[in-house]
Design a protein around this motif. Structure first.
Motif, PDB file in Angstrom:
ATOM      1  N   SER A 126      48.323  47.876  50.888  1.00 43.14           N
ATOM      2  CA  SER A 126      48.082  46.442  50.834  1.00 43.14           C
ATOM      3  C   SER A 126      48.731  45.866  49.575  1.00 43.14           C
ATOM      4  N   SER A 127      48.725  44.535  49.473  1.00 40.00           N
ATOM      5  CA  SER A 127      49.341  43.875  48.318  1.00 40.00           C
ATOM      6  C   SER A 127      48.611  44.236  47.028  1.00 40.00           C
ATOM      7  N   HIS A 128      49.394  44.277  45.947  1.00 39.96           N
ATOM      8  CA  HIS A 128      48.870  44.544  44.601  1.00 39.96           C
ATOM      9  C   HIS A 128      49.249  43.367  43.702  1.00 39.96           C
ATOM     10  N   PRO A 129      48.587  42.226  43.817  1.00 36.87           N
ATOM     11  CA  PRO A 129      48.955  41.103  42.955  1.00 36.87           C
ATOM     12  C   PRO A 129      48.776  41.453  41.485  1.00 36.87           C
ATOM     13  N   GLU A 130      49.619  40.882  40.626  1.00 34.29           N
ATOM     14  CA  GLU A 130      49.589  41.238  39.206  1.00 34.29           C
ATOM     15  C   GLU A 130      48.459  40.594  38.418  1.00 34.29           C
ATOM     16  N   PRO A 131      48.134  39.304  38.606  1.00 34.27           N
ATOM     17  CA  PRO A 131      47.113  38.679  37.750  1.00 34.27           C
ATOM     18  C   PRO A 131      45.755  39.344  37.908  1.00 34.27           C
ATOM     19  N   VAL A 132      45.094  39.615  36.798  1.00 31.86           N
ATOM     20  CA  VAL A 132      43.761  40.212  36.858  1.00 31.86           C
ATOM     21  C   VAL A 132      42.820  39.329  37.658  1.00 31.86           C
ATOM     22  N   GLU A 133      42.948  38.003  37.482  1.00 32.02           N
ATOM     23  CA  GLU A 133      42.035  37.089  38.163  1.00 32.02           C
ATOM     24  C   GLU A 133      42.224  37.076  39.677  1.00 32.02           C
ATOM     25  N   ALA A 134      43.306  37.669  40.167  1.00 31.04           N
ATOM     26  CA  ALA A 134      43.506  37.764  41.616  1.00 31.04           C
ATOM     27  C   ALA A 134      42.479  38.683  42.271  1.00 31.04           C
ATOM     28  N   TYR A 135      41.697  39.401  41.460  1.00 27.15           N
ATOM     29  CA  TYR A 135      40.717  40.354  41.983  1.00 27.15           C
ATOM     30  C   TYR A 135      39.287  39.876  41.750  1.00 27.15           C
TER      31      TYR A 135
END
Length: 335
Positions: free
Chosen positions: A67-76
């Motif tokens: 699955s996607s691994h977005p970079e911004p910490v806040e994306a999680y």
């Protein structure tokens, strides 16, 4: 079983594409994994649940596997994690779903049930029970309780645990799976997971660098490939922990929410999650806290990885829970 991708979260830096493993037809059941796992952790449950007449979907959640691994910490943030499951239910064309989670997946399942009870026909959590929000942000509270040595406080340091786990992916996973397994004598009784000064996260997990009996070399190959650097590594998965204090203010709106839909909690008596003082009493109190909660199921001699360590027992508990639901069980929390 079949695999496909589902777009969640819309366009922009926080939108993700989740790989989903799917089987069967019928009422929807969503299986949410924890750390450091993936949809593959439900390999023993997917086909039996599908054979019993359910449409079962298990995603690699954002930051995991393919699955996607977005970079911004806040994306999680937990709101986005819950939003991913909302998107999966909508993509399936279902009005609601039974949502089952393990570890971090249990946290997402409980929060989804609190935030969107209209979408949750029933909910089950493995290892991590539904917990009150608390009077202090969790990482701050753990830092005070364990003098900064709690594993979550180690993880919150940017890049540190990521590099430690990635240094030897297969060894890190062996240490994790054995370290928190019921087969490890160190978990009788279980202890809080602390990181001593000078140790990294893999060694602090307490494993003996062996494969537990319930995990084959082929299983380890699958998990290792999903955490390999070229797949995305560990950073996305560890970013879930780094949002705990940021999420805390937003969760005030749902503090004290009572689960009125059918709910089930399953855990092992050797699970480190239940090692804190008062944990056994708190788990026993769950039916009194939540009108929909069934009596908790505690698996003797089982550690943290319940659906992998005790696949037949967990599958049987889930099938019994699903079978107890009325075909027209209302998701309305007021009923």
């Amino acid at each position: 079983m079949r695999e496909r991708f589902v777009e969640c979260g819309g366009s922009g830096p926080h939108g993700v594409r989740l790989r989903v493993t799917e089987a069967g037809e019928g009422p929807l059941v969503v299986l949410l994994h924890g750390f450091p796992e993936s949809a593959y952790s439900w390999r023993h449950q997917l086909e039996p649940l599908a054979a019993a007449g359910y449409r079962v979907i298990a995603p690699d959640q954002r930051g995991y596997g393919h699955s996607s691994h977005p970079e911004p910490v806040e994306a999680y943030s937990v709101l986005r994690l819950v939003g991913d499951v909302v998107a999966l239910i909508a993509d399936a064309g279902a009005e609601n779903a039974v949502v089952v989670g393990h570890d971090w997946g249990a946290i997402v399942a409980w929060q989804l049930a609190a935030m969107r009870p209209d979408l949750v026909r029933a909910v089950a959590g493995l290892s991590v029970p539904p917990r009150p929000r608390g009077q202090r942000p969790p990482l701050e509270a753990y830092r005070a309780l364990h003098a900064g040595r709690f594993y979550m406080n180690h993880i919150e340091k940017p890049g540190v645990a990521d590099a430690e786990m990635a240094r030897d992916v297969r060894r890190s996973l062996r240490l994790a799976f054995d370290g928190l397994s019921g087969e490890n004598p160190a978990n009788d009784p279980p202890q809080p997971l602390l990181v001593p000064d000078g140790d990294g996260l893999p060694d602090a997990l307490g494993g003996r660098d062996v494969l537990p009996s319930w995990l084959s070399a082929a299983d380890l190959d699958v998990f290792a490939e999903q955490f390999a650097p070229e797949t995305g590594g560990f950073t996305g998965a560890l970013n879930w922990y780094r949002n705990l204090d940021t999420d805390w203010p937003a969760l005030a709106a749902f503090d004290g929410a009572r689960l009125r839909m059918p709910a089930l909690f399953v855990a092992g008596d050797r699970d480190t999650v239940l090692s804190g003082p008062g944990s056994a009493a708190y788990v026993a109190s769950l039916p009194g806290r939540h009108p929909g909660m069934r009596e908790p199921v505690i698996l003797t001699g089982c550690g943290h990885w319940a659906q992998q360590e005790r696949p037949a027992e967990v599958t049987a508990e889930l099938l019994a829970f699903l079978g107890s639901l009325s075909p027209r069980e209302s998701p309305d929390p007021a009923v």
